[in-house]
Enzyme design. Structure first.
Site, PDB file in Angstrom:
ATOM      1  N   LYS A 317       0.852  -1.193   0.000  1.00  0.00           N
ATOM      2  CA  LYS A 317       0.000   0.000   0.000  1.00  0.00           C
ATOM      3  C   LYS A 317       0.888   1.243   0.000  1.00  0.00           C
ATOM      4  O   LYS A 317       1.872   1.313   0.721  1.00  0.00           O
ATOM      5  CB  LYS A 317      -0.908   0.004   1.223  1.00  0.00           C
ATOM      6  CG  LYS A 317      -1.999  -1.036   1.191  1.00  0.00           C
ATOM      7  CD  LYS A 317      -2.944  -0.930   2.369  1.00  0.00           C
ATOM      8  CE  LYS A 317      -3.894   0.228   2.220  1.00  0.00           C
ATOM      9  NZ  LYS A 317      -4.988   0.199   3.220  1.00  0.00           N
ATOM     10  N   GLU A 403     -18.833  -8.692   9.360  1.00  0.00           N
ATOM     11  CA  GLU A 403     -19.871  -8.090  10.178  1.00  0.00           C
ATOM     12  C   GLU A 403     -20.806  -9.124  10.786  1.00  0.00           C
ATOM     13  O   GLU A 403     -21.253  -8.973  11.935  1.00  0.00           O
ATOM     14  CB  GLU A 403     -20.671  -7.085   9.343  1.00  0.00           C
ATOM     15  CG  GLU A 403     -19.894  -5.848   8.928  1.00  0.00           C
ATOM     16  CD  GLU A 403     -19.094  -6.048   7.645  1.00  0.00           C
ATOM     17  OE1 GLU A 403     -18.422  -5.091   7.216  1.00  0.00           O
ATOM     18  OE2 GLU A 403     -19.159  -7.164   7.069  1.00  0.00           O
ATOM     19  N   ARG A 431     -25.191  -5.703   6.529  1.00  0.00           N
ATOM     20  CA  ARG A 431     -24.676  -7.006   6.120  1.00  0.00           C
ATOM     21  C   ARG A 431     -24.889  -8.079   7.188  1.00  0.00           C
ATOM     22  O   ARG A 431     -24.671  -9.247   6.929  1.00  0.00           O
ATOM     23  CB  ARG A 431     -23.183  -6.885   5.794  1.00  0.00           C
ATOM     24  CG  ARG A 431     -22.851  -5.727   4.880  1.00  0.00           C
ATOM     25  CD  ARG A 431     -21.428  -5.751   4.403  1.00  0.00           C
ATOM     26  NE  ARG A 431     -21.263  -6.725   3.338  1.00  0.00           N
ATOM     27  CZ  ARG A 431     -20.135  -6.875   2.649  1.00  0.00           C
ATOM     28  NH1 ARG A 431     -19.076  -6.162   2.939  1.00  0.00           N
ATOM     29  NH2 ARG A 431     -20.052  -7.780   1.699  1.00  0.00           N
TER      30      ARG A 431
END
Length: 672
Positions: A317, A403, A431
Site C-alpha cells: 500500500k 460483520e 450485512r
C-alpha cells in the site's frame, strides 16, 4: 528489486518538483506524463513494450498522487495496484473481458486508464467521479462496489452467464477477472463464492492483492519463477495429461495422484486452502514487477481449459510515494495534501467529531465497568475504537471484515455477562441483519450497536450513507433505538446503552464534527423511551429524531418570524416511543412535523402508526413526516446533500407552512 513502480516522486521520474516550496492546499503543477498522455483507453497499452509499460506505470502513479492531492480520497490502496492495473489492461481485452475491483476504492488508476483521466480531479466532488467503481459511470466498470468481498460472487455470476451464452476457449475466451484484497478475504462471502466457483469449474481468474504480507511467504526470484512455470501452457498440458492417465486407474490411485499434485505445488508455493476450494493456485508473485506479472497473466489468458484460478500477488500500500509507504494507515484515506512534503491539509480547529466523542464516552463506561468490551469489523480508526483499544487492548476485538461474525461473536459474549458494544457503520450493519434478528434480538441478548455514519455522509456517497437502520431495526421487537442530537446526547446514550441489560439496544450518530456542545466526562443514563422539549409553542410542532434537531430549531425561528408559534422536541428514542409526548404534540398543535435522517419506514412511520391507532389523525391534525427521499443521493458536501434531500431548516419551515396553507408556503419560497 522490482523494476516497476519503484520511483519516488522526484523530478527525474514523475515530473513533480522537489523544491519543497509548495504549500498544502495550493494547486501544484501536474507531473510530466508524456507516455501516459498517449493512453486514452486500455487498447492503447497493448502495443507497448514492457519497458514502455513500466514508464506508463511510473507516470500513472505520479498522476494518481497529484490528482488525489487535490481531491482527497483513498490513496494508499490505489498506489499499491498501479502495476497490476497496467498489466491486466495490457493483457486482457477490457471491457469485453470483465475486470471487477473489490470494494473499488483502489480503482483510481483504473479510472485514469479507462477514458476518465480528464475528470479524475473531480473524484468524490459534487457532479464528479465516484470514489468507487460504478456501472453507470463507465463500461469498464462492469460491477459497482463500495462494500467489500463481493467481487468473486459477481465474477462467478458473469462467468457462468457467459458460459451459458457460449464460451470460447483459449486466447479467444471471454475472461472474467476479479481483484480482491486480502482484507476483503476475511469476509465469509468471499469463501462462499470460492467454494461455489471451485465446484462450478467456471472460467474465472481471481487476483488476490495481498498488500500487507498477511498470507504470503516472502516473495523472491524462485517464487516468481515457479509461478510462471505452473501457469505456463506446457505445465498445464502436462498436468492435464497426468490427470487423464490417473483417471484410468482405480479410484484410490486417482485420488492419491490428485493429492500428490496439490501437495507438491502447495509445498512450493503455498495456497493449499485455495486448492481445497477448487482453485488452481498460482503465486505468490511480486505485484510491482511487470516482468513477472505480464507473462503470468498472458499464460492464464491463453490457457485452453482454465478452471478457476487464484493468482496471488504481493503489493505494498502506498507504493512509490514515501509518505504513504511510511504510514499506510494515515494514507489509506486522505484529505487534500502537499505532494512534495506529504503534509495533509488540516481543517481549522473545531469541535471534536462524533466518533471521538463516542470513543471517549465508551472509555469512561469501561473504566467504571470491567464487563464493557468493544467489537469492530476491520474499522478500528473509523469507529473510534483505536482510542478504546489503546486504553483497553485486552477488551477490544477487531474481527476483520466480517460483520455477521462480529454480531454473533458479541452475542456469545453477552450470554456470559459481558457488555459488548459493536461499533459499526450503519451501512455495514446491513450485512449482518439476520444475525441482529436471530442471534441477538430473538434471544433478548443485551448487545449494544453503536452506529456511526448515520444519515448522509458526503464524499463517500450513497454506498456509505446510513439511510436505513431506523427502518430495519425499528421493526424488530423489543429493540431500544436512540439517535443523538448532539455530542452530549451521544455521551448520555452510550451510558444508557451500557445500563440496558435485558434486551438489545442501538444508537446512531452522524459523521463529522459535533456542534460544540459541552460533553460530560461520563454520560448520564436517560429514562428509557422519554424525549425532551426544547422550545414551547402553540401552532406547529417539530419532533426531531437525531442530528437534524439544530435545523429544526432554525426552522422554528423562521416560522416564529412569520407569526407561527412553534414547539421543538427531541424524541431521543424511536423505540420505545415517547407516546405521551407524541400525543401531547398532536393534541395541542395544528401541524406536526417529524424529521429524521433516514428512509421512509422509520421514526415517522412509528409516530403515524401510534397516532392512527389512537384516533388522533381523525380530527384535522396535519402530520408531515420528513425523511430522506426515495432515491439514492450522490456524493456531495453534507450541506448540499441535505438540501437535495429537503431536510434543511428552510425546507422544514416550508413543509410546515404548506401544511398550514398555500399562501404561507408561497411567501417562504419567495423569500428564499
Amino acid at each position: 528489486m522490482a523494476q516497476g513502480g519503484n520511483s519516488q516522486l522526484g523530478t527525474s521520474q514523475s515530473g513533480v518538483s522537489q523544491s519543497g516550496n509548495a504549500q498544502p492546499g495550493k494547486a501544484q503543477a501536474g507531473p510530466a506524463t508524456p507516455l501516459l498522455d498517449r493512453v486514452r483507453y486500455p487498447s492503447d497499452l497493448r502495443n507497448l513494450s514492457n519497458e514502455q509499460l513500466r514508464q506508463v506505470a511510473d507516470e500513472l502513479r505520479a498522476e494518481t498522487i497529484h490528482a488525489v492531492s487535490q481531491t482527497g480520497g483513498h490513496l494508499g490502496a490505489s498506489l499499491g495496484v498501479v502495476e497490476l492495473t497496467v498489466a491486466v489492461h495490457a493483457v486482457f481485452d477490457t471491457p469485453h473481458d470483465r475486470l471487477i475491483w473489490d470494494v473499488g476504492h483502489q480503482a483510481y488508476p483504473h479510472k485514469i486508464l479507462t477514458g476518465r483521466r480528464d475528470r479524475i480531479r473531480t473524484l468524490r466532488q459534487g457532479g464528479g467521479l465516484s470514489g468507487f467503481t460504478r456501472r453507470s459511470e463507465s463500461e469498464y466498470d462492469p460491477f459497482g462496489a463500495a462494500h467489500s468481498s463481493t467481487s468473486i460472487s459477481a465474477g462467478l455470476g458473469m462467468a457462468v452467464a457467459r458460459r451459458l451464452k457460449g464460451e470460447k476457449a483459449g486466447r479467444d475466451a471471454e475472461h472474467v477477472i476479479a481483484v480482491i484484497g486480502d482484507g476483503a478475504m476475511s469476509a465469509g462471502m468471499a469463501y462462499e463464492a470460492m467454494n461455489n466457483a471451485g465446484a462450478s469449474k467456471a472460467r474465472l481468474i481471481v487476483v488476490l492483492n495481498d498488500n500487507d504480507m498477511s498470507i504470503a511467504p516472502p516473495v523472491g526470484a524462485m517464487s516468481n519463477y515457479l509461478s510462471r512455470l505452473i501457469s505456463s501452457r506446457p505445465f498445464l498440458n502436462l498436468r492435464d495429461l497426468m490427470a487423464r492417465m490417473a483417471r484410468r486407474f482405480p479410484g484410490p490411485i486417482e485420488r492419491a495422484a490428485r493429492r500428490a499434485d496439490e501437495y507438491a505445488r502447495g509445498l512450493l508455493t503455498g495456497g493449499t486452502l485455495f486448492e481445497e476450494l477448487g482453485f488452481y493456485y498460482v503465486g505468490p508473485i511480486d505485484g510491482h514487477d511487470l516482468d513477472h506479472l505480464l507473462p503470468v497473466l498472458r499464460n492464464l489468458r491463453d490457457a485452453d481449459d482454465l478452471t478457476p484460478v487464484l493468482l496471488h500477488v504481493v503489493t505494498q500500500k502506498g507504493k512509490g510515494y514515501a509518505p504513504a509507504e511510511a504510514s499506510a494507515d494515515k494514507y489509506h484515506g486522505v484529505v487534500k495534501f502537499n505532494v512534495v512534503t506529504g503534509e495533509q491539509v488540516k481543517a481549522p480547529p473545531g469541535p471534536p467529531s462524533f466518533t471521538k466523542v463516542f470513543a471517549n464516552a465508551l472509555v469512561a463506561e469501561a473504566e467504571a465497568d470491567e464487563r464493557v468490551v468493544a467489537v469492530t469489523a476491520a474499522m478500528p480508526s473509523g469507529t473510534g475504537l483505536d482510542i478504546f483499544g489503546k486504553r483497553f487492548p485486552g477488551r477490544t476485538f477487531d474481527v476483520g471484515i466480517a460483520e455477521q461474525h462480529a454480531v454473533t461473536f458479541a452475542a456469545g459474549m453477552a450470554t456470559e455477562g459481558m457488555k459488548p458494544f459493536v461499533a459499526i457503520y450503519s451501512t455495514f450493519l446491513q450485512r449482518a441483519y439476520d444475525q441482529v434478528v436471530h442471534d441477538v434480538a430473538l434471544q433478548k441478548l443485551p448487545v449494544r450497536f453503536a452506529m456511526d455514519r448515520a444519515g448522509l455522509v458526503g464524499a463517500d456517497g450513497a454506498t456509505h450513507a446510513g439511510a436505513y437502520d431506523i427502518a430495519y431495526l425499528g421493526c424488530i421487537p423489543e429493540m431500544v433505538l436512540m439517535a443523538s442530537a448532539d455530542e452530549a446526547e451521544l455521551a448520555h446514550m452510550v451510558a444508557t446503552a451500557a445500563a440496558i441489560d435485558d434486551r438489545p439496544s442501538a444508537f446512531r450518530f452522524p459523521r463529522g464534527e459535533g456542534f460544540g456542545v459541552e460533553v460530560p466526562r461520563r454520560g448520564t443514563v436517560l429514562e428509557i423511551g422519554k424525549g425532551r422539549v426544547l422550545r414551547e409553542g402553540s401552532k406547529v410542532a417539530i419532533l426531531s429524531y437525531g442530528a437534524r434537531l439544530h435545523e429544526a430549531l432554525k426552522a422554528a425561528d423562521e416560522l416564529g418570524a412569520r407569526g407561527f408559534s412553534t414547539t421543538v422536541a427531541d424524541a431521543r428514542f424511536a423505540k420505545p416511543l415517547d407516546t405521551a409526548l407524541v400525543e401531547r404534540l398532536a393534541r395541542e398543535h395544528a401541524v406536526l412535523i417529524t424529521v429524521e435522517e433516514g428512509s421512509v419506514g422509520g421514526f415517522g412511520s412509528l409516530v403515524l402508526q401510534h397516532l392512527a391507532w389512537k384516533g388522533l389523525l381523525d380530527h384535522g391534525l396535519k402530520v408531515r413526516p420528513m425523511v430522506l427521499p426515495d432515491r439514492f443521493i450522490d456524493h456531495e458536501s453534507p450541506r448540499v446533500q441535505y438540501d437535495q434531500a429537503g431536510l434543511n431548516a428552510r425546507q422544514i419551515a416550508a413543509a410546515a407552512l404548506a401544511a398550514l396553507g398555500a399562501d404561507e408556503a408561497r411567501a417562504l419560497s419567495a423569500s428564499a
